[in-house]
Design a protein around this motif. Sequence first.
Motif, mmCIF file in Angstrom:
data_model
loop_
_atom_site.group_PDB
_atom_site.id
_atom_site.type_symbol
_atom_site.label_atom_id
_atom_site.label_comp_id
_atom_site.label_asym_id
_atom_site.label_seq_id
_atom_site.Cartn_x
_atom_site.Cartn_y
_atom_site.Cartn_z
ATOM 1 N N SER A 43 1.042 1.511 1.849
ATOM 2 C CA SER A 43 1.793 0.683 1.009
ATOM 3 C C SER A 43 1.144 -0.636 0.437
ATOM 4 N N LEU A 44 0.179 -1.091 0.804
ATOM 5 C CA LEU A 44 -0.084 -2.437 0.288
ATOM 6 C C LEU A 44 -1.012 -2.256 -0.893
ATOM 7 N N THR A 45 -1.457 -1.209 -1.315
ATOM 8 C CA THR A 45 -2.378 -0.813 -2.534
ATOM 9 C C THR A 45 -1.369 -0.009 -3.378
ATOM 10 N N GLY A 46 -0.473 0.567 -2.828
ATOM 11 C CA GLY A 46 0.243 1.741 -3.743
ATOM 12 C C GLY A 46 -0.519 3.092 -3.581
ATOM 13 N N TYR A 47 0.089 4.036 -3.811
ATOM 14 C CA TYR A 47 -0.633 5.463 -3.633
ATOM 15 C C TYR A 47 -0.341 6.328 -4.661
ATOM 16 N N PRO A 48 -1.176 6.749 -5.333
ATOM 17 C CA PRO A 48 -2.649 7.104 -4.844
ATOM 18 C C PRO A 48 -3.552 5.828 -5.709
ATOM 19 N N PRO A 49 -4.154 5.132 -4.934
ATOM 20 C CA PRO A 49 -5.093 4.173 -5.852
ATOM 21 C C PRO A 49 -6.203 5.016 -6.629
ATOM 22 N N GLU A 50 -6.549 6.133 -5.828
ATOM 23 C CA GLU A 50 -7.696 6.664 -7.023
ATOM 24 C C GLU A 50 -9.094 5.942 -6.884
ATOM 25 N N ASP A 51 -9.849 5.993 -8.078
ATOM 26 C CA ASP A 51 -11.063 5.330 -8.025
ATOM 27 C C ASP A 51 -11.130 3.811 -7.963
ATOM 28 N N LEU A 52 -9.675 3.277 -7.936
ATOM 29 C CA LEU A 52 -9.957 2.038 -7.801
ATOM 30 C C LEU A 52 -10.448 1.635 -6.209
ATOM 31 N N LEU A 53 -10.442 2.509 -5.408
ATOM 32 C CA LEU A 53 -10.861 2.352 -4.030
ATOM 33 C C LEU A 53 -12.328 2.170 -3.950
ATOM 34 N N LEU A 54 -12.983 2.555 -4.956
ATOM 35 C CA LEU A 54 -14.537 2.354 -5.013
ATOM 36 C C LEU A 54 -14.875 0.873 -5.382
ATOM 37 N N ARG A 55 -13.916 0.342 -5.766
ATOM 38 C CA ARG A 55 -14.420 -1.021 -6.366
ATOM 39 C C ARG A 55 -14.286 -2.321 -5.179
ATOM 40 N N ASP A 56 -15.054 -2.941 -5.091
ATOM 41 C CA ASP A 56 -15.269 -3.877 -3.864
ATOM 42 C C ASP A 56 -14.171 -4.721 -4.391
ATOM 43 N N ALA A 57 -13.920 -5.257 -5.306
ATOM 44 C CA ALA A 57 -12.847 -6.437 -5.671
ATOM 45 C C ALA A 57 -11.441 -5.872 -5.290
ATOM 46 N N PHE A 58 -11.219 -4.336 -5.412
ATOM 47 C CA PHE A 58 -9.998 -3.957 -4.916
ATOM 48 C C PHE A 58 -9.803 -3.999 -3.266
ATOM 49 N N GLN A 59 -10.964 -3.883 -2.537
ATOM 50 C CA GLN A 59 -10.605 -3.697 -1.143
ATOM 51 C C GLN A 59 -10.595 -5.271 -0.801
ATOM 52 N N ARG A 60 -11.273 -6.401 -1.535
ATOM 53 C CA ARG A 60 -11.253 -7.642 -1.254
ATOM 54 C C ARG A 60 -9.602 -8.208 -1.532
ATOM 55 N N ARG A 61 -9.044 -7.648 -2.632
ATOM 56 C CA ARG A 61 -7.653 -8.311 -2.634
ATOM 57 C C ARG A 61 -6.776 -7.604 -1.683
ATOM 58 N N GLY A 83 0.433 0.059 5.838
ATOM 59 C CA GLY A 83 -0.938 1.005 5.329
ATOM 60 C C GLY A 83 -1.655 0.267 4.379
ATOM 61 N N HIS A 84 -3.128 0.268 4.522
ATOM 62 C CA HIS A 84 -3.944 -0.154 3.512
ATOM 63 C C HIS A 84 -5.160 0.595 3.837
ATOM 64 N N PRO A 85 -6.220 0.435 3.016
ATOM 65 C CA PRO A 85 -7.708 0.839 3.147
ATOM 66 C C PRO A 85 -8.288 -0.297 3.981
ATOM 67 N N VAL A 86 -9.097 0.518 4.867
ATOM 68 C CA VAL A 86 -10.056 -0.393 5.740
ATOM 69 C C VAL A 86 -11.464 -0.048 5.538
ATOM 70 N N SER A 87 -12.414 -0.940 5.181
ATOM 71 C CA SER A 87 -13.821 -0.635 4.851
ATOM 72 C C SER A 87 -14.830 -1.050 5.998
ATOM 73 N N GLU A 88 -15.550 -0.396 6.643
ATOM 74 C CA GLU A 88 -16.387 -0.767 7.449
ATOM 75 C C GLU A 88 -17.825 -0.421 7.424
#
Length: 543
Positions: A43-61, A83-88
């Motif tokens: 819900s935080l990014t909107g669905y589906p973010p697709e390849d925006l997920l591959l950008r570090d700036a998108f994860q930071r935002r 709901g949001h992506p988590v990078s580890e």
Amino acid sequence: MRIAAAQLNQTVGDFPGNADRIIGAARKAADRGVRVLVTPELSLTGYPPEDLLLRDAFQRRSDEALDRIREATASLELFLLVGHPVSEGQGAGRRRFNAASLLHRGRVVGVCRKRELPNYAVFDEARYFARGEEAFVFDVDGMRLGVAICEDFWFPVPPRALHEIGAQALLVLNASPYHLGKQHSRLDTARANVSALGMPMLAANQVGGQDELVFDGLSFALDASGALAAQGKAFESDLLVVELQADADGRVDFVSQAIPESPPPEAQVYAALVLGVRDYIGKNGFPGAIVGLSGGVDSALVLAIAVDALGADKVRAVMMPSPYTAEISWLDARDMAQRLGVRYDELPIGACFDAFRATLAGEFRGLPEDTTEENLQARIRGMLLMALSNKFGAIVLTTGNKSEMAVGYATLYGDMAGGFAVIKDIAKTLVWRLCRWRNTVSDAIPDRIITRPPSAELKPGQTDQDSLPPYETLDAIVRLYMEEDRSVDEIVAAGHPADAVARVVRLIQVNEYKRRQAPVGIRVTHRAFGRDWRYPITSKFRD
């Protein structure tokens, strides 16, 4: 205990707006005494973010927006699932998860990672995410609640794992796009995998249009027996609040609410098309829409949808008659534009058509007129519509239906020219049904448009059935071959003429190059041309 599903219309990458809607829902829920609020998947990014997920700036935002939500809801008593992506991790060991954070009093008190990653139809989550491995539960007011994310409840193992560690009810973050019959599939699947365990379940589903996908909302609660206890609105934002109570033996269940009667399929499809147009145009900042109005049923339906989505003041209809346009087409187009109150202009293309033919006369000397000249008319119209779009900023809505797109009965850079294909996934027989249904709401479409034989009007006396099987036959073959993956032999065995089956299947196969160049359009079936249908253009295979 009150728990709620926030049915939100989010936009991919709109972190300020998405966060605002989550914070607003949390405050509204807290005012109603809600203890746990569930938002949709990602819900935080909107669905589906697709390849925006591959950008570090998108994860930071995304991380920054989560911090903002955490701080803004710190004074509220409720538990909030976002709901949001988590990078580890770092480098080659870095992993990304489709996750949900549980926020309470300004802290992240737990994280759920999605276990089942859909990788079929319009979904390709395995491209972006690693699988979660642990079941996630938390306690509120003496009740033990399990958390799952969308696809997790479509399989038996994740709900069972939650049940085995003591979950008494299941909360699901959902981003489940609409197609005909989808809600029945959701409920049947939930009953098989969750209700069979005796667990009540609340699912919060996204709503709104995102490119070709439309999310219908219809967040729902099933009681422990699998009965529908509550359901959110269809195709609208909503806050679905339900009561979860425990009996003397400690078993928890939902208190049932009245469930509105489901509208007919035509009403659901029409609502999906209206929402898809409204959000595509609104979220992308177009000031309005232009429709090439021919006097035929396809453009009539698109015009009605556009007006219902945007309002008559933001829609412009343009009639572009050729020497072969029947007088009744002029009359019906004018009639419909007047009924809907849109701006209506007529731009005859006869002079343009003559100029093109004169320019090409030397090249075509000695050759008979054929589909080349027919397509010239369609391309002149496309060029005029795109010129108006360039000058005024409004987007051109194309009017081709699924039946036509399947067999290539459309002109590249002609009637396929435009920015959004509203009825791209609507078979011709469904077009007629939708027109008739729309006229039960108000008399928007002249009856003659619906009842007259369809024609492209590109040569004297032309009808669609000069080139195509009857639409009832064509649509049945397209559905069986394209949507249900039936073989040619199976389709013939189902009672369809062998020659028609062979012809339609061949046309589907050889027109992939056209469909790849078509604008995106709204998906309303479980298999649409585009993301669902990924066939090569260059192929020697024939069924």
